[in-house]
Structures are given as C-alpha cells and as structure tokens.
Design an enzyme around this catalytic site. Structure first.
Site: not given
Ligand code: DGL
Length: 269
Positions: A190-192, A17-18, A80
């Site tokens: 978004c996974t966050h 992920d990011s 992500c």
């Molecule tokens: N977890 C990422 C997602 O699902 C975050 C994206 C980001 O870094 O902006 O989109």
C-alpha cells in the site's frame, strides 16, 4: 497530426491515490524524471478505498482519471494498490491514455527470500483483487506467504500520526507475527505504508528486507514514455498538487520530501 504528436511530450503525467500515500510513488517519479510536469491528486475526502466495494472504487478512479485528463495528462499512474486492483482493467478499456498501476512486489520478495517465508501488508481490497491472486499463484509456489490487512494504517498516515505511540502499537500488531514466523522479506503493498518506515524499522530487525515497489513503478513510467516517444527531457518540470480533503498532511509530507512549502489546492470533484 504531426503537430499534436510533437506537443504531446510536453503534457503532464497524472498521478492519483486515495490520499497522500501515492506521494511515496510521486517522490520516485520526480527523482527519476525531473524534466516531467507532474499533477498529483489525493482523493483524501474518500479515503480509505481499502474497505470500499470494487464498484465504488471504479467510480472514484474514473472521477480521478477524468480530472487528470481534463488537465491534459499524457499518462496516468494509479499510485494506489487498491484502486489498481479494482479499477485498472476498467480504466484501460475506457480511456485513451496508458495507465501504470501498483501491485504488491511479491515477485522480488519471492525471488530474494532465503527463509522461504515472506510477509505482505496491504488493504483488504488489494488482497481480494485478481492481480494479487494471479501474481501469488505465479511466483509464490512453495513459499509461505503471510498476508496481513493493514487495518487502520492508512488512517494513521492520512491524519499525520506517523510516529505516535498508537502507530507503534498498531504496526507492531500487524508486523510482529511476520517477524515471528521467520519472514525475511516484508512487502509494503500500500503506497501509504512507506511513510510508516521510521516506526516499522524500530520493530523489524535489519536482517529483514522491506520491499517497496515505488522505484520499479517509476522505472516503468520512464520506459513507457520512451516507448510511446512522449518523454519530456527539459531541465525542471512543474508540479501541481490537488486534494479533495484536508491539505495539511499533504503539505507536511511534501515539505518532508522536497524541503519546500508547496502549494496544494483543495478541490471538489
Ligand atoms: N494508498 C492506497 C493503496 O496503495 C491506500 C488504500 C486505501 O485508501 O485504503 O492501497
């Protein structure tokens, strides 16, 4: 050849992920597939991806993939939504393993809504991607889809401010319009964002369903491993965690999820 095939099931699954957000997917994968070895990579140094160009996101996703492949991963989960939106087609064409991606769960939200209104919270990059446009077109005809870029939310999670006053105000600003418009399904695209649930649940009444695609993604991983005959069914898999940025939040979230202090390695890619 037979030997290689025999060994492949023992190789780890790679998840990137990011940043720390993909742990919301990692959590579901380890629950469903406890026998699998898992390698998690948080590219927190380059987070957020959401405001970057598709070319930049492809380059970062390629770098993450090369790292995981060098560690011997048999399958890669792009945990992500933003990286999936920009890079998954490229990754599938250029690398010899299967990829499982993420996209906002608008299909179940559209199927389950009774008000005919759904809210979707995601990054700019996710909304602009082909996947979101195609899925919306396919499943949300006749449904009022209220989309909202979750400006600033990824940063809140990365900096471990999940439950601060600032988090409450910002989340309310993004979500209240969906509630006021009558949405009965809110998709976390978004996974966050699942890490913000304690605050989201203070704003959203219990009659509204919060939709997180992580369990469905874990199931997809399981089915793909079975299809490719590379499942690892031993008792307890081994876990490794890497970050390109600060490791504090990753450690805090891992403690919260597993109850244990787990080792996180900081790497430069
Ligand atoms: N977890 C990422 C997602 O699902 C975050 C994206 C980001 O870094 O902006 O989109």
């Amino acid at each position: 050849m037979v030997f290689l095939f025999f060994m492949k099931h023992q190789q780890p699954i790679g998840i990137f992920d990011s940043g720390v957000g993909g742990l919301s997917v990692w959590k579901e994968i380890q629950k469903l597939l406890p026998g699998e070895d898992l390698i998690y990579l948080a590219d927190s140094m380059n987070c957020p991806y959401g405001s970057k160009s598709p070319e930049e996101i492809i380059a970062l996703s390629e770098k993450n993939t090369r790292f995981l492949l060098a560690k011997g991963c048999k399958l890669i989960v792009v945990a992500c939504n933003t990286a999936t939106a920009s890079a998954i087609d490229y990754l599938r064409v250029n690398f010899p393993v299967s990829f499982v991606g993420m996209e906002p769960a608008i299909k179940p939200a559209a199927m389950n809504t009774s008000t005919g209104k759904i809210g979707v919270l995601a990054t700019k990059g996710t909304f602009e991607g082909r996947l979101f446009k195609e899925t919306s077109k396919k499943y949300t005809a006749g449904i009022n889809t209220i989309i909202q870029v979750g400006e600033g939310l990824v940063e809140l999670v990365e900096s471990n401010q999940f439950e601060s006053e600032a988090a409450f105000e910002l989340i309310k600003k993004h979500i209240q319009p969906m509630v006021d418009a009558g949405a009965d399904q809110i998709v976390l695209g978004c996974t966050h964002y699942p890490f913000l649930l304690p605050v989201i649940e203070k704003i959203v009444p219990p009659t509204i369903q919060i939709v997180d695609p992580a369990p469905a993604v874990a199931l997809r991983v399981k089915n793909l491993l079975i299809e490719e005959r590379i499942s690892n069914d031993r008792n307890q898999g081994l876990w490794q965690f890497y970050t390109t940025g600060d490791k504090a939040t990753l450690q805090i979230l891992l403690k919260r999820i597993t109850g244990n202090e787990l080792l996180v390695s900081v790497i430069g890619l």
